[in-house]
Design a protein around this motif. Structure first.
Motif, PDB file in Angstrom:
ATOM      1  N   VAL A 118      50.879  11.430  21.536  1.00  0.00           N
ATOM      2  CA  VAL A 118      50.338  12.122  22.586  1.00  0.00           C
ATOM      3  C   VAL A 118      49.675  13.225  21.739  1.00  0.00           C
ATOM      4  O   VAL A 118      50.161  14.150  21.100  1.00  0.00           O
ATOM      5  CB  VAL A 118      51.184  12.620  23.676  1.00  0.00           C
ATOM      6  N   HIS A 119      48.298  13.676  22.112  1.00  0.00           N
ATOM      7  CA  HIS A 119      47.537  14.667  21.611  1.00  0.00           C
ATOM      8  C   HIS A 119      46.519  15.220  22.617  1.00  0.00           C
ATOM      9  O   HIS A 119      45.773  14.480  23.395  1.00  0.00           O
ATOM     10  CB  HIS A 119      46.928  14.415  20.190  1.00  0.00           C
ATOM     11  N   PRO A 120      46.121  16.511  22.696  1.00  0.00           N
ATOM     12  CA  PRO A 120      45.166  16.978  23.439  1.00  0.00           C
ATOM     13  C   PRO A 120      43.716  16.808  23.133  1.00  0.00           C
ATOM     14  O   PRO A 120      43.399  16.583  21.792  1.00  0.00           O
ATOM     15  CB  PRO A 120      45.583  18.341  23.636  1.00  0.00           C
ATOM     16  N   HIS A 121      42.821  17.121  24.060  1.00  0.00           N
ATOM     17  CA  HIS A 121      41.237  17.182  23.651  1.00  0.00           C
ATOM     18  C   HIS A 121      40.874  18.032  24.791  1.00  0.00           C
ATOM     19  O   HIS A 121      41.000  17.964  25.938  1.00  0.00           O
ATOM     20  CB  HIS A 121      40.434  15.825  23.882  1.00  0.00           C
ATOM     21  N   ARG A 122      39.688  18.776  24.388  1.00  0.00           N
ATOM     22  CA  ARG A 122      38.911  19.458  25.322  1.00  0.00           C
ATOM     23  C   ARG A 122      37.411  19.753  24.927  1.00  0.00           C
ATOM     24  O   ARG A 122      37.283  19.907  23.768  1.00  0.00           O
ATOM     25  CB  ARG A 122      39.560  20.794  25.566  1.00  0.00           C
ATOM     26  N   LEU A 144      45.699  15.248  27.755  1.00  0.00           N
ATOM     27  CA  LEU A 144      46.461  14.781  26.698  1.00  0.00           C
ATOM     28  C   LEU A 144      46.196  13.000  26.863  1.00  0.00           C
ATOM     29  O   LEU A 144      46.191  12.464  27.826  1.00  0.00           O
ATOM     30  CB  LEU A 144      48.142  15.043  27.079  1.00  0.00           C
ATOM     31  N   HIS A 145      46.216  12.618  25.611  1.00  0.00           N
ATOM     32  CA  HIS A 145      46.161  11.030  25.631  1.00  0.00           C
ATOM     33  C   HIS A 145      46.852  10.535  24.317  1.00  0.00           C
ATOM     34  O   HIS A 145      47.246  11.281  23.559  1.00  0.00           O
ATOM     35  CB  HIS A 145      44.708  10.692  25.781  1.00  0.00           C
ATOM     36  N   LYS A 146      47.150   9.374  24.521  1.00  0.00           N
ATOM     37  CA  LYS A 146      47.598   8.494  23.369  1.00  0.00           C
ATOM     38  C   LYS A 146      46.841   7.305  23.032  1.00  0.00           C
ATOM     39  O   LYS A 146      46.230   6.794  24.096  1.00  0.00           O
ATOM     40  CB  LYS A 146      48.985   8.112  23.574  1.00  0.00           C
ATOM     41  N   GLU A 147      46.866   6.904  21.796  1.00  0.00           N
ATOM     42  CA  GLU A 147      46.037   5.553  21.654  1.00  0.00           C
ATOM     43  C   GLU A 147      46.758   4.762  20.595  1.00  0.00           C
ATOM     44  O   GLU A 147      47.072   5.114  19.452  1.00  0.00           O
ATOM     45  CB  GLU A 147      44.667   6.051  20.871  1.00  0.00           C
ATOM     46  N   PHE A 148      47.076   3.484  20.969  1.00  0.00           N
ATOM     47  CA  PHE A 148      47.917   2.677  20.189  1.00  0.00           C
ATOM     48  C   PHE A 148      47.361   1.323  20.332  1.00  0.00           C
ATOM     49  O   PHE A 148      46.684   0.808  21.260  1.00  0.00           O
ATOM     50  CB  PHE A 148      49.401   2.747  20.845  1.00  0.00           C
ATOM     51  N   VAL A 175      35.117   1.695  16.081  1.00  0.00           N
ATOM     52  CA  VAL A 175      34.648   2.830  15.816  1.00  0.00           C
ATOM     53  C   VAL A 175      34.928   3.750  16.796  1.00  0.00           C
ATOM     54  O   VAL A 175      35.229   3.524  18.009  1.00  0.00           O
ATOM     55  CB  VAL A 175      32.996   2.488  16.230  1.00  0.00           C
ATOM     56  N   GLN A 176      35.359   5.288  16.545  1.00  0.00           N
ATOM     57  CA  GLN A 176      35.497   6.109  17.572  1.00  0.00           C
ATOM     58  C   GLN A 176      34.507   7.093  17.312  1.00  0.00           C
ATOM     59  O   GLN A 176      34.383   7.814  16.070  1.00  0.00           O
ATOM     60  CB  GLN A 176      36.911   6.774  17.684  1.00  0.00           C
ATOM     61  N   LEU A 177      33.800   7.343  18.350  1.00  0.00           N
ATOM     62  CA  LEU A 177      32.600   8.563  18.458  1.00  0.00           C
ATOM     63  C   LEU A 177      32.926   9.599  19.373  1.00  0.00           C
ATOM     64  O   LEU A 177      33.424   9.168  20.153  1.00  0.00           O
ATOM     65  CB  LEU A 177      31.421   7.726  18.863  1.00  0.00           C
TER      66      LEU A 177
END
Ligand code: MN
Length: 291
Positions: A64-68, A108-112, A127-129
């Motif tokens: 879990v981590h944030p982005h804005r 907040l999201h998580k990527e697994f 790819v993550q853009l």
């Protein structure tokens, strides 16, 4: 209409891990030429070139981590990932699919790696853009678009192959993703010897990443696998000719031309807005997401 010239061909930097699930070469912002301004509105590009992950019952990824302030776009070429966010967005994407997560005011999201895929393990390639948002949209509500491969616009180029349009358009054929500013994102899937012509406004920042195979650009320079070609901002047109069966991710967008103030997982227009983002995050305004 003039030719859009190759400005530089960028080789992949040594990879690093994001969490324990993404082994990436960072192309943007990588200092030399490709800073956040140069490819505005594309402010980050991490590329997980083909990498084998062994099977595990504990899926690898990023907790879990944030982005804005921007959007994260994940394009899956091999393997499967699962995403979940505090705004209720989420899902699984596999080969050929895209997830387009608009963090905007904050998530907040998580990527697994997806659980079943992780059990087996295998070759992983993605790819993550990060697509920056115009100042006026940075605090709009978060949004999530899952774009299955079958929903993309397929433009048939006959014996040459085809173009898979994710966002924006190829010769007027529009992709399904909705964007906040003019952004073109597409995969050129070309057969050996196959050719494709592209045309984007001169001022659009334009680059292409060779995912598979290799292509000759404008009848001249060859771009090998896992390399990125950055185009200049004069001229509109360029061509690819595949020297073997190839997949090339093409990105082209109109620069926002606004101040870019990044800090970790937040990308805003000023220092004050970054301080506000940390305050809001620390005060729980990004919602809640279970680990
Ligand atoms: Mn993230």
């Amino acid at each position: 209409m003039a030719t859009k010239k190759v400005e530089i061909i960028v080789q992949p930097k040594p990879p690093h891990f994001v969490g324990d699930g993404f082994r990436v070469h960072n192309f943007i912002p990588s200092g030399f030429r490709l800073d956040m301004k140069r490819m505005d509105p594309f402010i980050m590009l991490d590329y997980n070139s083909k990498f084998h992950f062994s099977g595990t019952d504990t899926p690898r990824g990023v907790g879990v981590h944030p982005h804005r302030g921007f959007e994260t776009v994940t394009i899956a070429y091999k393997g499967r990932v699962e995403h979940g966010d505090s705004a209720g967005g989420g899902g699984i994407i596999g080969e050929g699919d895209v997830q387009w997560m608009t963090a905007a005011s904050g998530v907040l999201h998580k990527e697994f790696h997806e659980t079943e895929w992780a059990k087996e393990g295998g070759i992983f390639q993605m790819v993550q853009l990060w697509v920056n948002l115009p100042a006026k949209d940075k605090m709009s509500p978060p949004k999530y678009q899952a774009i299955k491969n079958s929903e993309m616009k397929n433009v048939d180029l006959g014996e040459n192959g085809f173009i898979e349009v994710i966002a924006g358009d190829y010769n007027g054929e529009k992709g399904p993703a909705s964007t906040f500013s003019p952004v073109n994102l597409m995969n050129a899937k070309l057969k050996k010897g196959g050719k494709a012509d592209f045309s984007f406004p001169a001022g659009f920042n334009t680059a292409a990443l060779v995912i598979e195979g290799s292509v000759v650009v404008n009848g001249g320079e060859k771009v090998p696998t896992d390399h990125l070609v950055l185009f200049g901002n004069e001229g509109e047109n360029f061509t690819f000719e595949a020297t073997e069966d190839s997949i090339v991710l093409v990105i082209s967008g109109e620069p926002l031309n606004e101040p870019i103030f990044p800090h970790g997982p937040f990308v805003m227009n000023s220092r004050e807005e970054i301080i506000q983002a940390f305050d809001d995050y620390n005060n729980g305004k990004f919602g809640y997401l279970e680990d």
